[in-house]
Motif scaffolding. Structure first.
Motif, mmCIF file in Angstrom:
data_model
loop_
_atom_site.group_PDB
_atom_site.id
_atom_site.type_symbol
_atom_site.label_atom_id
_atom_site.label_comp_id
_atom_site.label_asym_id
_atom_site.label_seq_id
_atom_site.Cartn_x
_atom_site.Cartn_y
_atom_site.Cartn_z
ATOM 1 N N SER A 116 0.969 -1.487 -0.027
ATOM 2 C CA SER A 116 -0.339 0.362 0.314
ATOM 3 C C SER A 116 0.907 1.129 0.129
ATOM 4 N N PHE A 117 2.346 1.167 0.518
ATOM 5 C CA PHE A 117 2.623 2.366 0.809
ATOM 6 C C PHE A 117 3.918 2.790 -0.751
ATOM 7 N N LEU A 135 1.286 4.179 -3.291
ATOM 8 C CA LEU A 135 0.528 6.231 -2.963
ATOM 9 C C LEU A 135 0.805 6.433 -4.158
ATOM 10 N N VAL A 161 -0.503 5.657 -6.738
ATOM 11 C CA VAL A 161 -2.151 6.604 -6.803
ATOM 12 C C VAL A 161 -2.385 7.989 -7.173
ATOM 13 N N GLN A 162 -1.441 8.686 -6.536
ATOM 14 C CA GLN A 162 -1.392 10.574 -6.304
ATOM 15 C C GLN A 162 -1.321 10.298 -7.750
#
Length: 73
Positions: free
Chosen positions: A53-54, A57, A60-61
């Motif tokens: 998930s990190f 990020l 996704v941004q």
């Protein structure tokens, strides 16, 4: 796209520095790479989910900002 490139550059430099410090301290390159990879083999499922998930990020941004720019046109 610049943010994603900077993120990948920092990740690559961090891995490079970890390996170079090991080699400079007298550890063979193969042993340094083995210890680097063994860290990821011993992680639990929850730790793996957190790492993924990190790692996602910044992607996704960048995708969200691209969609936002596309909608504003």
């Amino acid at each position: 796209m610049k943010i994603l490139s900077i993120y990948i550059l920092f990740a690559a430099l961090t891995m490079f520095i970890i390996i170079v410090v090991d080699v400079l301290s007298g550890i063979r390159l193969s042993d340094s790479l083995h210890s680097f990879y063994s860290v990821f083999r011993t992680t639990t499922m929850l730790e793996t989910v957190c790492m993924i998930s990190f790692l996602l990020l910044p992607v996704v941004q960048v995708a969200a900002s691209a969609v936002k720019r596309r909608r504003s046109r």
